[in-house]
Enzyme design. Structure first.
Site, PDB file in Angstrom:
ATOM      1  N   CYS A 167      -5.405  27.675  54.089  1.00 12.45           N
ATOM      2  CA  CYS A 167      -5.699  26.294  53.715  1.00 12.45           C
ATOM      3  C   CYS A 167      -5.188  25.280  54.733  1.00 12.45           C
ATOM      4  CB  CYS A 167      -5.135  25.990  52.340  1.00 12.45           C
ATOM      5  SG  CYS A 167      -5.894  26.982  51.055  1.00 12.45           S
ATOM      6  N   ASP A 225      -2.601  53.705  38.437  1.00 13.10           N
ATOM      7  CA  ASP A 225      -3.094  53.657  37.060  1.00 13.10           C
ATOM      8  C   ASP A 225      -3.981  54.885  36.858  1.00 13.10           C
ATOM      9  OD1 ASP A 225      -3.539  52.843  34.482  1.00 13.10           O
ATOM     10  OD2 ASP A 225      -4.382  50.889  34.970  1.00 13.10           O
ATOM     11  N   CYS A 245      -0.926  27.227  52.408  1.00 16.82           N
ATOM     12  CA  CYS A 245      -0.964  28.584  52.951  1.00 16.82           C
ATOM     13  C   CYS A 245      -1.660  28.571  54.313  1.00 16.82           C
ATOM     14  CB  CYS A 245      -1.636  29.553  51.978  1.00 16.82           C
ATOM     15  SG  CYS A 245      -3.425  29.612  52.091  1.00 16.82           S
ATOM     16  N   CYS A 276      -3.088  23.008  49.185  1.00 19.59           N
ATOM     17  CA  CYS A 276      -2.314  24.223  49.402  1.00 19.59           C
ATOM     18  C   CYS A 276      -1.855  24.264  50.847  1.00 19.59           C
ATOM     19  CB  CYS A 276      -3.197  25.437  49.086  1.00 19.59           C
ATOM     20  SG  CYS A 276      -2.429  27.013  49.471  1.00 19.59           S
ATOM     21  N   ASP A 321      -3.486  56.186  28.557  1.00 15.24           N
ATOM     22  CA  ASP A 321      -3.267  55.618  27.225  1.00 15.24           C
ATOM     23  C   ASP A 321      -4.591  55.138  26.627  1.00 15.24           C
ATOM     24  OD1 ASP A 321      -2.686  53.920  29.615  1.00 15.24           O
ATOM     25  OD2 ASP A 321      -2.736  52.277  28.163  1.00 15.24           O
TER      26      ASP A 321
HETATM   27  N1  GUN Z   1      -4.971  47.989  33.004  1.00 17.20           N
HETATM   28  C1  GUN Z   1      -5.124  46.877  32.256  1.00 17.20           C
HETATM   29  N2  GUN Z   1      -4.805  47.122  30.967  1.00 17.20           N
HETATM   30  C2  GUN Z   1      -4.423  48.419  30.909  1.00 17.20           C
HETATM   31  C3  GUN Z   1      -3.958  49.262  29.836  1.00 17.20           C
HETATM   32  O1  GUN Z   1      -3.825  48.861  28.690  1.00 17.20           O
HETATM   33  N3  GUN Z   1      -3.632  50.543  30.173  1.00 17.20           N
HETATM   34  C4  GUN Z   1      -3.767  51.022  31.455  1.00 17.20           C
HETATM   35  N4  GUN Z   1      -3.417  52.281  31.708  1.00 17.20           N
HETATM   36  N5  GUN Z   1      -4.204  50.244  32.455  1.00 17.20           N
HETATM   37  C5  GUN Z   1      -4.535  48.964  32.184  1.00 17.20           C
HETATM   38 ZN    ZN Z   2      -4.187  28.286  50.373  1.00 19.02          ZN
END
Ligand code: GUN
Ligand code: ZN
Length: 657
Positions: free
Chosen positions: A281, A91, A278, A276, A126
């Site tokens: 757990c 990201d 897992c 759970c 963005d």
């Molecule tokens: N992570 C959570 N929401 C967003 C988003 O709208 N844009 C970006 N780039 N990362 C995010």
């Molecule tokens: Zn668990």
């Protein structure tokens, strides 16, 4: 090669996909755990080994901000940095911008940086439009986001580009943003700005946002729901066509002592027992977990949260394979009233989802409440009963829903009393009246309903019966079980038809459209039925084998002789898929039709429908079964489009050597 995406299976708007990258292939829907490059107490490798993690996401903005991480990433690449040889998404800092109000990087810089550290899928910077942005404000954000995406396509290099759909809570902006991306060289589309909707449990608004975005996007590119990391909502979002999720929640929740489950979140402090199975757990009671040192407890809860999340993702994929995603999503949505609002809103979009739904599924349709009768499969069944099928008789005799299926068998003792009379027997069902002739066909036979239908569904059925009677110009007579049969309709049908032929005709009309049965059954009809079950196997007419009936779903497979008849009976482009000249010789020989060769098609075809392959002069080339949906044809540039069953044969007879 940057990346490619192929659809292998489908259910509702969900896709079972294969996303290929230079660092390996991923099966979708999938979850990308967020790795924090600063603190990682569960490594990507450990996640792969324990949970089958195939792809991870980390943050290029965080890496770039730290001199140590930045230098290491630039020198050796992001894969080395996080010690992971699989696909990596990053990201861009947008979320930091949303949380902290500003970021210290230019949009081009962060894209170039992601490219330079060798990520597989890098994200544009963005503009995060929050739900309170007015239409005008959200449009401004969207224009800036689109401009940044356009510039990013020029500098992304070999990296796949994730271009985020924004537009706030305004569906028209979501669709506009998405469709403008369709013309850009992006590879992957997150739906952004949705974290506040999920935090505030605004699932109905989220459904609108996802659907509006999907309607504009190029369907050949994967869709990611940014910031969606709770297993309780995976089935719901996958149902609407989200292919990727990402989770930092597993870690954030673990830090706060919260445990994720597919039916909600519970605080470790409140748990008496672990519901759970897992590894964590099954080895520790909640009391033991509470007594662990803080760091160990955080890791244990992180492992639990990931285990539950990946189990749910596997369940979602398996539900798509089995055609049971509606049942799974319904079950999950019933765990919270706000999610039920989301499910109801998803059903408001049933007409759109119907264009993507396969015509039959490997599992039975379960009616589990009022929402079931609004599902796209039910909508389609009612539409086809109105527009494709038509009753061959003056009245429809409507019988109560029997406890056993098929309905014709359940009422077997009644059939002799009906023989030759000008009535069409049908039984009540949650879908509407089921004509006896369709009692082996999907979804009427492959469904289970409660003996007692809910009020809403009963009301819907009453309304539908009125439409049905009006559309077909028949009376629908509720049979009370008495002797009215004999008194109401003593007159005989003009030409009573053989029961199996009548059944074949009804199925053909229902499946292919009005008039199909007459075209397919012209000439002397011969029907081969199973000795054991009495069910139709093969249908010949005029000495030609035209149809085979599939045991699984009671629908027909078209033989080439049948295809010729429908081709003659139905005008272009009905039932047609036009393939490019390059593809024709292969399809004539019975080879599959690939997406890049499909040039025009009947938009009413659905995945799983039988179709006619033709060339541009409308010469029949082959018959086959649709793999893609109409909105996907022309968009996918590779992969299967139509599974060809039979070609018309080579152009010229092969010369003898
Ligand atoms: N992570 C959570 N929401 C967003 C988003 O709208 N844009 C970006 N780039 N990362 C995010
Ligand atoms: Zn668990």
């Amino acid at each position: 090669m940057p990346t490619s995406f192929e659809i292998r299976g489908r259910d509702a708007a969900a896709r079972l996909g294969r996303f290929a990258t230079d660092h390996g292939t991923v099966t979708t829907p999938t979850l990308l755990p967020v790795l924090n490059p600063n603190i990682d107490y569960i490594s990507a490798r450990e996640m792969r080994q324990r949970f089958g993690t195939e792809m991870v996401i980390t943050n290029s903005y965080v890496i770039r901000k730290s001199e140590r991480l930045r230098e290491a990433a630039l020198a050796e690449g992001v894969h080395k940095l996080i010690d992971w040889d699989g696909p990596v998404m990053t990201d861009s800092g947008t979320f930091q911008m949303y949380v902290y109000g500003k970021v210290s990087v230019a949009p081009e810089e962060i894209v170039a940086f992601q490219r330079d550290i060798g990520v597989d899928v890098g994200t544009i910077l963005d503009i995060f439009s929050t739900p309170d942005r007015t239409h005008a404000e959200a449009r401004e954000d969207m224009e800036e986001t689109l401009a940044r995406a356009r510039r990013a396509t020029e500098i992304k290099g070999p990296m796949a580009l994730a271009a985020t759909v924004q537009g706030g809570v305004h569906p028209d902006l979501r669709t506009e943003c998405a469709s403008r991306y369709a013309e850009m060289a992006a590879d992957f589309h997150p739906i952004g700005g949705v974290v506040p909707l999920m935090e505030r449990q605004m699932w109905a608004t989220l459904a609108d946002v996802i659907v509006a975005s999907k309607q504009g996007l190029d369907p050949s590119r994967p869709v990611h729901l940014f910031g969606a990391g709770h297993p309780q909502m995976f089935a719901f979002a996958a149902l609407l066509g989200c292919d990727f999720f990402d989770s930092s929640s597993y870690a954030k929740y673990a830090k706060d002592g919260r445990m994720m489950f597919e039916d909600g979140t519970r605080h470790l402090a409140d748990l008496g027992e672990n519901p759970c199975a897992c590894e964590v757990c099954s080895r520790h009671t909640p009391a033991e977990l509470r007594s662990l040192p803080e760091k160990e407890r955080e890791r244990a809860l992180g492992l639990h949260n990931l285990a539950v999340s990946f189990a749910e993702i596997r369940r979602v994929r398996e539900a798509i394979r089995a055609g049971r995603l509606w049942e799974l999503a319904t079950a999950r949505c019933k765990t919270h009233p706000a999610l039920m609002d989301g499910l109801r809103r998803a059903l408001d979009h049933a007409a759109w989802i119907e264009t993507l739904e396969p015509v039959s599924k490997p599992s039975a349709f379960f009616h589990t409440g009022a929402s079931s009768a609004r599902r796209p499969e039910a909508l389609r069944a009612r539409q086809r009963l109105l527009a494709h099928w038509s009753p061959r008789g003056r009245d429809v005799f409507l019988l109560p829903a029997p406890a056993q299926k098929p309905v014709g068998e359940a009422y077997a003792e009644l059939l002799p009393r009906l023989a030759g009379r000008d009535v069409v027997p049908a039984a009540r069902s949650a879908f509407g009246p089921v004509p006896f002739a369709l009692d082996g066909t999907y979804p009427f036979a492959q469904s289970v309903e409660p003996a007692q239908l809910d009020v809403e569904t009963r009301q819907r059925l009453d309304d539908f019966l009125q439409d049905f009677a009006g559309q077909h110009g028949v009376r629908v007579v509720d049979w009370n079980g008495g002797d009215m049969l004999e008194t109401l309709h003593p007159e005989q049908k003009a030409e009573p038809e053989d029961a199996l032929a009548e059944r074949a005709r009804a199925i053909a009309d229902y499946q292919f459209g009005a008039g199909a049965g007459d075209a397919l059954l012209e000439g002397k009809v011969e029907i081969r039925a199973s000795q054991n079950t009495g069910k139709i196997r093969n249908v010949s007419a005029g000495g030609e084998h035209v149809l085979s009936l599939r045991a699984e779903d009671g629908l027909f497979t078209l033989k080439i002789a049948g295809a010729r008849r429908l081709h003659k009976a139905f005008p272009f482009p009905r039932m047609r898929v036009v393939v490019a000249a390059d593809s024709v010789p292969f399809n004539r020989e019975g080879k599959n039709a690939f997406a890049q060769f499909v040039e025009k098609w009947d938009p009413t075809l659905r995945p799983g429908d039988e179709c006619l392959l033709v060339d541009w002069s409308d010469n029949l080339v082959a018959c086959g079964q649709m793999h893609l949906a109409p909105s996907e044809l022309g968009r996918f540039r590779k992969g299967l489009a139509v599974h060809v069953r039979e070609g018309v044969g080579p152009m010229t007879a092969p010369s003898k050597a």
